[in-house]
Design a protein around this motif. Structure first.
Motif, PDB file in Angstrom:
ATOM      1  N   LEU A 321       8.124   5.722   3.816  1.00  0.00           N
ATOM      2  CA  LEU A 321       9.240   5.106   4.068  1.00  0.00           C
ATOM      3  C   LEU A 321       9.323   4.614   5.484  1.00  0.00           C
ATOM      4  CD1 LEU A 321      12.212   4.409   3.235  1.00  0.00           C
ATOM      5  CD2 LEU A 321      12.873   6.822   3.965  1.00  0.00           C
ATOM      6  N   LEU A 322       9.414   3.386   5.716  1.00  0.00           N
ATOM      7  CA  LEU A 322       9.401   2.844   6.822  1.00  0.00           C
ATOM      8  C   LEU A 322       8.024   3.282   7.632  1.00  0.00           C
ATOM      9  CD1 LEU A 322      12.972   3.042   8.039  1.00  0.00           C
ATOM     10  CD2 LEU A 322      11.943   1.164   6.866  1.00  0.00           C
ATOM     11  N   TYR A 385      16.720   0.135  -1.791  1.00  0.00           N
ATOM     12  CA  TYR A 385      15.393   0.397  -1.492  1.00  0.00           C
ATOM     13  C   TYR A 385      14.990   0.797  -2.991  1.00  0.00           C
ATOM     14  CZ  TYR A 385      15.453   1.358   3.451  1.00  0.00           C
ATOM     15  OH  TYR A 385      15.642   1.195   4.645  1.00  0.00           O
ATOM     16  N   ALA A 404      10.486   0.752  -0.351  1.00  0.00           N
ATOM     17  CA  ALA A 404      10.822  -0.447   0.530  1.00  0.00           C
ATOM     18  C   ALA A 404      12.269  -0.974   0.160  1.00  0.00           C
ATOM     19  CB  ALA A 404       9.415  -1.347   0.761  1.00  0.00           C
TER      20      ALA A 404
END
Length: 571
Positions: A321-322, A385, A404
């Motif tokens: 995540l990120l 997301y 994402a």
């Protein structure tokens, strides 16, 4: 001492009267003679060897091993720290599948004959990281001895299968590391701190499904660094990283390559704590980044339905995540939908609640962790997301899962599944499958283009241009055009200085005409004057002439080049 006496003649006559006959003499000596020197010397040698054997005689001990292939009585030595302290005298089976070795130990080794000492065979299991075991495997086995302290005296021992990882009497403490996958960490792996060997892995054990416990021994004084907040992670034998200074590679030592390693670090915020007691447990992270991101919490499983090619999505692949790892792939398999037989990939991932900012007490029930993690996932889905199939390295890397948010993504919700909740999946715009499809579409369009005809036309056009540019008419035209431009440039230089005075005279003429017209108008409008009917028309013409001259002056002021080129056509 001898006695000499006179004796009569044996004939009894006087003829021998006056003579003295010799007599035997007996002599007594203390030395028995040279003949007794050889047995006496042999007796002295035997006595000396006997006394020496009695004074240097060691102790016999027995050591039981599972196997003793390669041990030779009289030739196999017993070594303590590389020094010979005994040898094997006998080999005998025990009857239960084991073998007992009888060792004759020197007096110097007697202090080590206690229950804390350890015996093992050097060379029975040769290792590339232990050169002595390799030499012993070639030249012959050796019995190793590690003396212990504090044990009770004994003459019977049970041998070890391999050399002890922690020698008896070593100073330090034992700790435990919990992990869901051992990987390359095996007994004998080094524990490293900033490249310094501070201990070793002594044992690995299975606790439950996907749960393992690793026992490590940290040598003193480094054991005092193990405090609350200490980090342990699996070391990598080969590491490649890309930073601002360029591509960097790190290669571990040969022992770490073959047996693995455990890296240790104490973060800045944990250095003020007190050393922890022996037996304390810590999580064993997968890597440096995971360790410094902190604990993960109890894992929560979710299901995914992937439409793209995911055959190389392996167990343990990261879920990010990120760019931060927030979970792992647990399984991926090919499934065919009932009825339509449409193939897809069914994957199961495990998310780490603490990485998703889910906070609960350590004693919280599993249902509480599940509800809190589901709420965190729903919040991400509401922001757009989705779970996306990506590649760690574009085009060539293995597949992974990323949470994402795409452009224009709409809110979604967590779906109910048969075993676990289902997270909606979106295919990223940069997915390799899309890129391949687009490339194939472009190639199809290119194939439909008449490339051969276009090439022939281009070749014909090129030939025509070559003929035109090489013809003598074009060369003459260019020469005349150049001469004409030169003449026009000269005329412009000659006329340009006269444009200013011409404009001035034209303005003066227009002013005079306007004044004449005004005077004539005043005269015609006066009372009592004999008026001619043609005069008003003449005045009107004078006014029109003045207006025309003024317009000409204004136009020439804006377009002086019209004196040479003429007035441009109106659009």
């Amino acid at each position: 001492m001898s006695d000499e006496r006179s004796t009569p003649s044996p004939s009894g006559g006087d003829a021998d009267h006056g003579r003295h006959w010799p007599t035997a003499r007996r002599m007594r000596r203390r030395w028995p003679g040279l003949v007794w020197a050889v047995p006496l010397a042999a007796l002295l040698v035997v006595g000396y060897l006997g006394v020496r054997w009695l004074t240097t005689r060691g102790t016999e001990v027995t050591v039981t091993f599972l196997d003793a292939e390669g041990v030779t009585p009289g030739d196999t030595k017993v070594l303590e720290n590389g020094v010979e302290v005994g040898h094997v005298t006998r080999i005998a089976p025990t009857g239960d599948g084991h073998v007992t070795l009888t060792l004759s130990m020197t007096r110097q080794a007697e202090p080590a004959l206690n229950t804390a000492s350890r015996f093992w065979l050097i060379g029975e299991q040769p290792s590339i990281t232990d050169l002595q075991s390799v030499r012993a495997a070639i030249a012959g086995l050796i019995v190793g001895l590690a003396p212990g302290k504090g044990g009770t005296p004994t003459h019977h021992f049970t041998g070890l299968d391999r050399a002890p990882l922690v020698m008896p009497g070593a100073k330090g403490r034992y700790f435990y590391l919990d992990t869901n996958m051992l990987g390359s960490v095996q007994p004998g792996a080094a524990v490293l701190y900033q490249g310094q060997n501070i201990g070793s892995v002594t044992n690995t054990g299975f606790r439950a499904l996907d749960q393992f416990r690793v026992q490590v021994f940290v040598n003193a004084p480094f054991d005092r660094l193990v405090r609350s907040g200490a980090l342990f992670w699996r070391g990598s034998p080969f590491k490649v990283s890309l930073s601002g200074s360029g591509l960097q590679t790190q290669i571990a030592s040969p022992s770490s390559v073959f047996s693995g390693s455990v890296q240790f670090d104490l973060p800045e915020g944990a250095r003020g704590g007190a050393p922890l007691p022996q037996g304390s447990a810590f999580p064993l992270y997968d890597g440096d980044a995971d360790a410094h991101q902190g604990p993960s919490g109890p894992e929560q499983d979710y299901d995914l339905v992937l439409q793209g090619a995911a055959g190389d999505l392996t167990n343990g692949a990261p879920v990010s995540l990120l760019g931060y790892k927030v979970g792992e792939v647990r399984s991926a398999r090919l499934v065919f939908a009932p009825g339509s037989r449409r193939p897809y990939t069914a994957a199961t991932i495990a998310l780490f609640p603490l990485k998703l900012d889910v906070r609960q007490d350590d004693a919280a029930a599993p249902a509480v962790w599940r509800a809190s993690t589901d709420a965190a996932v729903r919040a991400l889905l509401a922001q757009g997301y989705r779970a996306t199939l990506t590649q760690t390295i574009p085009l060539v890397g293995g597949h992974a899962i990323a949470l994402a948010r795409g452009a224009g993504s709409r809110p979604a919700t967590l779906l109910a599944g048969a075993d676990h909740p289902v997270i909606p999946v979106a295919i990223a715009s940069g997915d390799v499958g899309d890129l391949i499809d687009q490339a194939q579409g472009v190639l199809a369009k290119v194939n439909r283009m008449p490339l051969e005809q276009i090439g022939a036309n281009v070749r014909g056009l090129t030939a025509n241009l070559s003929r035109i540019t090489g013809s003598p008419q074009v060369s003459d035209s260019l020469t005349h055009l150049d001469a004409t431009l030169k003449q026009l440039d000269g005329i412009t230089r000659q006329v340009q200085p006269q444009i200013g005075p011409l404009m001035t005279r034209l303005n003066e003429t227009a002013s005079e005409l306007q004044q004449t017209a005004a005077a004539a108008k005043g005269t015609l409008g006066g009372g009592g004057a004999n008026q001619d009917e043609s005069l008003p028309e003449a005045v009107r013409q004078l006014t029109e002439a003045a207006r025309s001259i003024r317009s000409l002056t204004d136009y020439l002021d804006r377009h002086p080049e019209s004196l040479l080129r003429g007035k441009a056509k109106e659009k």
